[in-house]
Design an enzyme around this catalytic site. Structure first.
Site, mmCIF file in Angstrom:
data_model
loop_
_atom_site.group_PDB
_atom_site.id
_atom_site.type_symbol
_atom_site.label_atom_id
_atom_site.label_comp_id
_atom_site.label_asym_id
_atom_site.label_seq_id
_atom_site.Cartn_x
_atom_site.Cartn_y
_atom_site.Cartn_z
ATOM 1 N N GLY A 1 0.610 -5.248 1.313
ATOM 2 C CA GLY A 1 0.130 -5.451 -0.020
ATOM 3 C C GLY A 1 -0.547 -5.701 -1.331
ATOM 4 O O GLY A 1 -0.987 -5.944 -1.417
ATOM 5 N N ALA B 1 0.837 -1.740 0.229
ATOM 6 C CA ALA B 1 0.152 0.211 -0.060
ATOM 7 C C ALA B 1 1.094 1.330 0.265
ATOM 8 O O ALA B 1 2.581 1.614 0.423
ATOM 9 C CB ALA B 1 -1.464 0.271 1.558
ATOM 10 N N GLU C 1 -0.418 -9.223 -0.590
ATOM 11 C CA GLU C 1 -2.092 -9.795 -0.141
ATOM 12 C C GLU C 1 -2.656 -9.653 -1.768
ATOM 13 O O GLU C 1 -3.563 -10.125 -1.675
ATOM 14 C CB GLU C 1 -2.011 -8.787 1.356
ATOM 15 C CG GLU C 1 -1.841 -8.935 2.069
ATOM 16 C CD GLU C 1 -1.245 -7.760 2.717
ATOM 17 O OE1 GLU C 1 -1.437 -6.871 2.662
ATOM 18 O OE2 GLU C 1 -1.909 -8.023 4.246
ATOM 19 N N GLU D 1 5.147 -5.082 6.822
ATOM 20 C CA GLU D 1 4.513 -3.919 7.502
ATOM 21 C C GLU D 1 4.990 -3.655 9.351
ATOM 22 O O GLU D 1 4.763 -2.518 9.231
ATOM 23 C CB GLU D 1 2.927 -4.225 7.720
ATOM 24 C CG GLU D 1 2.335 -3.789 6.538
ATOM 25 C CD GLU D 1 2.266 -5.410 5.728
ATOM 26 O OE1 GLU D 1 3.386 -6.437 5.761
ATOM 27 O OE2 GLU D 1 1.043 -5.568 4.952
HETATM 28 N N1 CO8 Z 1 4.764 3.041 -0.267
HETATM 29 C C1 CO8 Z 1 4.657 4.760 -1.508
HETATM 30 N N2 CO8 Z 1 5.628 4.685 -2.048
HETATM 31 C C2 CO8 Z 1 7.013 3.606 -2.267
HETATM 32 C C3 CO8 Z 1 6.635 2.425 -1.756
HETATM 33 C C4 CO8 Z 1 4.922 2.206 -1.581
HETATM 34 N N3 CO8 Z 1 4.920 1.154 -0.120
HETATM 35 N N4 CO8 Z 1 7.242 1.206 -1.676
HETATM 36 C C5 CO8 Z 1 8.399 2.157 -2.447
HETATM 37 N N5 CO8 Z 1 7.663 3.145 -3.078
HETATM 38 C C6 CO8 Z 1 8.385 4.732 -3.190
HETATM 39 C C7 CO8 Z 1 9.761 5.294 -3.188
HETATM 40 O O1 CO8 Z 1 9.501 5.631 -1.847
HETATM 41 C C8 CO8 Z 1 10.345 5.810 -3.651
HETATM 42 O O2 CO8 Z 1 10.088 7.146 -3.635
HETATM 43 P P1 CO8 Z 1 11.186 8.304 -4.328
HETATM 44 O O3 CO8 Z 1 11.561 7.953 -5.607
HETATM 45 O O4 CO8 Z 1 9.761 9.088 -4.650
HETATM 46 O O5 CO8 Z 1 12.172 7.769 -2.772
HETATM 47 C C9 CO8 Z 1 10.764 4.871 -5.461
HETATM 48 O O6 CO8 Z 1 9.206 3.557 -4.758
HETATM 49 C C10 CO8 Z 1 11.262 3.880 -5.232
HETATM 50 O O7 CO8 Z 1 11.325 3.319 -3.964
HETATM 51 P P2 CO8 Z 1 12.844 2.702 -3.366
HETATM 52 O O8 CO8 Z 1 13.863 4.014 -3.942
HETATM 53 O O9 CO8 Z 1 12.677 2.796 -2.427
HETATM 54 O O10 CO8 Z 1 13.759 1.405 -4.097
HETATM 55 P P3 CO8 Z 1 14.544 0.558 -3.663
HETATM 56 O O11 CO8 Z 1 14.708 -0.455 -4.149
HETATM 57 O O12 CO8 Z 1 15.454 1.052 -3.270
HETATM 58 O O13 CO8 Z 1 14.081 -0.451 -2.913
HETATM 59 C C11 CO8 Z 1 12.310 -1.960 -1.398
HETATM 60 C C12 CO8 Z 1 13.166 -1.175 -2.622
HETATM 61 C C13 CO8 Z 1 12.488 -2.109 -0.773
HETATM 62 C C14 CO8 Z 1 10.284 -2.282 -2.078
HETATM 63 C C15 CO8 Z 1 12.070 -0.158 -0.653
HETATM 64 O O14 CO8 Z 1 10.597 0.595 -1.941
HETATM 65 C C16 CO8 Z 1 10.686 -0.633 -0.225
HETATM 66 O O15 CO8 Z 1 10.710 -1.254 1.454
HETATM 67 N N6 CO8 Z 1 9.300 -0.393 0.018
HETATM 68 C C17 CO8 Z 1 8.141 0.029 1.291
HETATM 69 C C18 CO8 Z 1 7.886 -1.805 0.898
HETATM 70 C C19 CO8 Z 1 6.692 -1.566 2.440
HETATM 71 O O16 CO8 Z 1 6.915 -1.558 3.246
HETATM 72 N N7 CO8 Z 1 5.751 -2.462 2.160
HETATM 73 C C20 CO8 Z 1 4.510 -2.081 2.963
HETATM 74 C C21 CO8 Z 1 3.041 -0.908 3.297
HETATM 75 S S1 CO8 Z 1 2.056 -1.022 4.294
HETATM 76 C C22 CO8 Z 1 0.860 -2.403 3.374
HETATM 77 O O17 CO8 Z 1 0.984 -2.745 2.177
HETATM 78 C C23 CO8 Z 1 0.103 -2.318 4.110
HETATM 79 C C24 CO8 Z 1 -1.280 -2.552 3.096
HETATM 80 C C25 CO8 Z 1 -2.524 -3.184 4.351
HETATM 81 C C26 CO8 Z 1 -3.471 -1.718 3.599
HETATM 82 C C27 CO8 Z 1 -5.045 -2.173 4.662
HETATM 83 C C28 CO8 Z 1 -5.972 -1.436 3.759
HETATM 84 C C29 CO8 Z 1 -6.995 -1.425 4.945
#
Ligand code: CO8
Length: 258
Positions: free
Chosen positions: A109, A66, A112, A132
């Site tokens: 997400g 998400a 999921e 998460e």
């Molecule tokens: N949300 C928003 N932006 C994101 C996300 C995300 N989940 N993942 C990546 N991005 C963005 C980064 O911020 C970055 O943007 P910018 O260039 O503007 O800084 C761009 O995508 C590229 O990402 P990275 O530079 O971080 O790329 P890397 O290759 O270095 O890293 C990773 C890749 C490891 C995937 C890293 O991006 C990461 O850890 N992302 C987050 C993963 C995460 O924590 N996911 C879980 C999110 S919470 C969730 O999903 C809960 C769902 C439940 C909802 C329920 C509703 C009812």
């Protein structure tokens, strides 16, 4: 089809493909993407000309979860009342089989979403995880429930409680994915599976998908009762007659989806 900003859709014969397309955010699921995804999927589901749906992302990410930036300042009521992500109940009730074709990150997400699909085909580059816990939250799109059902309590607990990712090979070994394929043939393989499903009798496919869903959600006795009824009901279809006649006549069946 309505104009979309975060997904791309394509239909080829009886197969529809939805490609998540927010490359700047690794296909993070924001409210716009989720709305577009659900609307497109439900429209394909309502179309009897579509027999299977493929959902995919990019080479780098199926979906990295998400959208954290969109969620960051939301409160309890925002999330409890549906937050930026309403509509999943309809997605989960779809009758058309959905194949997730996963390359790169399928996190939070994103993992999921893949688990809401019926079949997960993984590229050898796929990485699955429920990170998460690193954000001070827990899975919220079904991860704490579907992951243990898919891979068992202890492996799921390690992933959910530590946030560790697993690669494609471990995911296949653990039962999270149907099959691992080379990254450059992921979409071809997913389409081949989708076309195979779409060539079958639609009523039989719907019933088989529903029976598999019941298996996930009910005790064995209830599942067996459902299957018995659904199996009997299949004998009310023209496709059952055609399928069995075609076998006896040593020819391919021509299903009319009736
Ligand atoms: N949300 C928003 N932006 C994101 C996300 C995300 N989940 N993942 C990546 N991005 C963005 C980064 O911020 C970055 O943007 P910018 O260039 O503007 O800084 C761009 O995508 C590229 O990402 P990275 O530079 O971080 O790329 P890397 O290759 O270095 O890293 C990773 C890749 C490891 C995937 C890293 O991006 C990461 O850890 N992302 C987050 C993963 C995460 O924590 N996911 C879980 C999110 S919470 C969730 O999903 C809960 C769902 C439940 C909802 C329920 C509703 C009812």
């Amino acid at each position: 089809m309505t104009e979309t900003t975060c997904i791309q859709t394509e239909t080829r014969g009886r197969v529809a493909t939805i490609t998540l397309h927010r490359p700047e955010a690794l296909n993070a699921l924001n409210s716009v993407l989720v709305r577009e995804l659900i609307d497109a999927a439900l429209a394909f589901d309502a179309d009897p000309g579509i027999g299977a749906i493929v959902i995919t992302g990019s080479a780098k990410a199926f979906a990295a979860g998400a959208d954290i930036k969109e969620m960051a300042e939301l409160g309890y009521s925002d999330m409890y009342l549906g937050g930026p992500f309403p509509g999943w109940a309809g997605f989960e009730r779809m009758r058309t089989p959905v194949i997730a074709a996963v390359a790169g990150f399928a996190l939070g997400g994103g993992c999921e979403l893949a688990m809401m699909c019926d079949i997960i085909l993984a590229a050898d580059t796929a990485k699955f995880g429920q990170p998460e816990i690193n954000l001070g939250i827990l899975p919220g799109f079904g991860g704490s429930q579907r992951l243990p059902r898919a891979i068992g309590k202890y492996k799921a607990a390690e992933m959910v409680l530590t946030g560790r990712m697993m690669g494609a090979e471990e995911a296949e070994r653990s039962g999270l994915v149907s099959r691992v394929v080379p990254a450059d043939s992921l979409l071809d393989e997913a389409h081949a599976v989708a076309e195979t499903i779409a060539s079958k009798s639609l009523p039989a496919v719907y019933a088989a998908k529903e029976a598999l869903q019941v298996a996930q959600e009910s005790p064995l006795s209830e599942g067996l009762r459902f299957e018995r009824q659904a199996f009997a009901a299949a004998f009310a279809t023209e496709d059952q007659k055609e399928g069995m006649r075609a076998f006896a006549e040593k020819r391919d069946p021509e299903f009319t989806h009736r």
